[in-house]
Design a protein around this motif. Sequence first.
Motif, PDB file in Angstrom:
ATOM      1  N   GLN A 126      -7.324   6.690   0.958  1.00  0.00           N
ATOM      2  CA  GLN A 126      -5.928   6.428   0.800  1.00  0.00           C
ATOM      3  C   GLN A 126      -4.930   7.056   1.622  1.00  0.00           C
ATOM      4  O   GLN A 126      -4.114   6.404   2.119  1.00  0.00           O
ATOM      5  CB  GLN A 126      -5.710   6.615  -0.802  1.00  0.00           C
ATOM      6  CG  GLN A 126      -4.253   6.415  -1.242  1.00  0.00           C
ATOM      7  CD  GLN A 126      -3.802   6.977  -2.567  1.00  0.00           C
ATOM      8  OE1 GLN A 126      -4.742   7.268  -3.504  1.00  0.00           O
ATOM      9  NE2 GLN A 126      -2.638   7.058  -2.619  1.00  0.00           N
ATOM     10  N   GLN A 152      -3.098   2.778   8.452  1.00  0.00           N
ATOM     11  CA  GLN A 152      -4.319   2.328   7.717  1.00  0.00           C
ATOM     12  C   GLN A 152      -5.117   1.175   8.081  1.00  0.00           C
ATOM     13  O   GLN A 152      -6.400   1.291   8.086  1.00  0.00           O
ATOM     14  CB  GLN A 152      -3.908   1.774   6.141  1.00  0.00           C
ATOM     15  CG  GLN A 152      -4.833   1.699   5.111  1.00  0.00           C
ATOM     16  CD  GLN A 152      -5.476   3.079   4.963  1.00  0.00           C
ATOM     17  OE1 GLN A 152      -6.371   3.487   5.604  1.00  0.00           O
ATOM     18  NE2 GLN A 152      -5.328   3.606   4.063  1.00  0.00           N
ATOM     19  N   GLU A 205      -8.633   3.060  -2.860  1.00  0.00           N
ATOM     20  CA  GLU A 205      -7.067   2.846  -3.100  1.00  0.00           C
ATOM     21  C   GLU A 205      -6.472   3.007  -1.672  1.00  0.00           C
ATOM     22  O   GLU A 205      -5.558   3.601  -1.656  1.00  0.00           O
ATOM     23  CB  GLU A 205      -6.617   3.917  -3.871  1.00  0.00           C
ATOM     24  CG  GLU A 205      -7.343   3.777  -5.240  1.00  0.00           C
ATOM     25  CD  GLU A 205      -6.660   4.515  -6.314  1.00  0.00           C
ATOM     26  OE1 GLU A 205      -5.229   4.650  -6.170  1.00  0.00           O
ATOM     27  OE2 GLU A 205      -6.971   4.952  -7.338  1.00  0.00           O
ATOM     28  N   THR A 212      -9.273   0.478  -6.905  1.00  0.00           N
ATOM     29  CA  THR A 212      -7.865   0.304  -6.892  1.00  0.00           C
ATOM     30  C   THR A 212      -7.469   0.809  -8.466  1.00  0.00           C
ATOM     31  O   THR A 212      -8.371   0.663  -9.310  1.00  0.00           O
ATOM     32  CB  THR A 212      -7.545  -1.010  -6.568  1.00  0.00           C
ATOM     33  OG1 THR A 212      -6.041  -1.238  -6.931  1.00  0.00           O
ATOM     34  CG2 THR A 212      -8.180  -2.122  -7.544  1.00  0.00           C
TER      35      THR A 212
END
Lengths: 274, 269
Positions: free
Chosen positions: B93, B151, B170, B202
């Motif tokens: 994440q 990301q 996530e 998630t």
Amino acid sequence: MENVKAVPAALQTKRIKINFPLNLRKLFKQSIVLVLLALVWEFAPLTGFADPAFLPPFTDVIQALWNLILSGELFHHFAASMVRSLSGFALALVIAIPLGLTIGWYPLARELLNPVMELFRNTAALALLPVFMLILGIGETSKIAIVLFACTWPILLNTIAAVGNVDPLLIKSARSMNISSFKLFVKVILPASVPTIFTGIRMAGTGAILVLIAAEMVGAKEGLGYLITYSQYNFEIPEMFAGILTIALLGLIINQGLSMMERKLSKWKQQVNG
Amino acid sequence: MPANEKIRFENVAKSFIVRDPKQKGATQSFTAVKDLSFTVKEGEFITLVGPSGCGKSTLLDLISGLSSPSSGRICMDGKEITGPGLDRGIVFQQYALFPWKTARGNIEFGLEAKGIPKHERKELAEHFLSLVGLSAFANRYPHELSGGMKQRVAIARSLAFNPDVLLMDEPFAALDAQTRETLQSELLRIWQKTKKTIIFITHGIDEAVYLGERVVVLTPGPGTVKKIVDIPLKHRLEDADIRSHPEFVKARHEVWNLLHELEYQGAYI
């Protein structure tokens, strides 16, 4: 063409401003207070605000400095101080960084040694000067040793903290790629530690000069600290101030040099005001 | 072992020793996940959804081999997972990019770990940067990239060393809604292109239904599989507004119900 002629006065001044190079304005801003300070120094003794015997005018000091440079005396003392502080500083780098990396890497070593290191760090290096002189004599060795001692702690403690504070997520991420512990250390821990280690190095750089000058004032036959006390004993006050100015300059040069290196090595770091 | 099975969880449980809040200095055992059994098929996009505290991140650590189960076992291609490996790539994440390396440098890091020679690394890194649409940003440091770009780099880094399975923890939770939607559809496109098995964790129901061919619904205390929901959506990328599709709404509602049953039970106590 008519319009060009009718340029208002306000715009014209703006054009003058543009003609001033930006770095010239910056230079002005940076130096104005220093210049004022020098002026106060110059005129305080001349107007009777300060006793010229104890605070000679700035120009007298510069004259004395110039004479010291011409006679080669200043360089002699400067070189002596430089050799001592650089040797002690370099030795501290060579010893403290590898040691700090090792201690930081092994939690047990960290827990065992932390109290001792905290104690030593908070022992003023100068308080130990008599001990160093007793054991190592009044020659070069004791002076280099005390610089080494003073430089070691900030570098060592910062290196240990740096290794301990590497973002665990980065370690996790690297571990998930199945790299060896050695590679993890070289490729992740080390680069991630550089900024914090450098903070320690800069602290050590300032400390090196401070401790050395004090040591030279107590017992030495050359060096900037010696120049200052010697001049004071002989009531050569302008020479004394010339020595002090040189030290300030030396400190400035070392700090700027280290800052530059730091910026180069941690250019990947986000600049707070950039 | 069925032919197309990739990962199998067999009665996996994981407990930790934690501080006992009642007694000073004492410790107690805390079970994060228990009785966990399910399989992931080869090339499947599976999403794991559950409330916080249902052991999602524990589960990811177990698959990645960063920790091992207290009991039970996890097998990949029939072999028990015993440690981390480059057959699995993780996307975190918080990106977990190395801040002292450029976007390209970060991608090359995984390639270096795999032992790929230097001249090939650069080419591969370029290829994967273009796959995530960041060719122009190869020489940027992470702090010079937006969250979405970071990301993308992280995804490219994990794909570059060519793992069989992509584990995603996530990955879009910290992004704004629009960037998240863009990256979701991009991820689907990458999945179709690369045919990777993807395990995507998630807490967003919409995200789980939109991405997953199957959604594993987890319940907390200790975390275990409540139900696995099949999502019969076929044209996720072709349909511009798939989220209004009746099938999507139905599946979403089913997952929602599964996740909220517990709360209703709680209301009666």
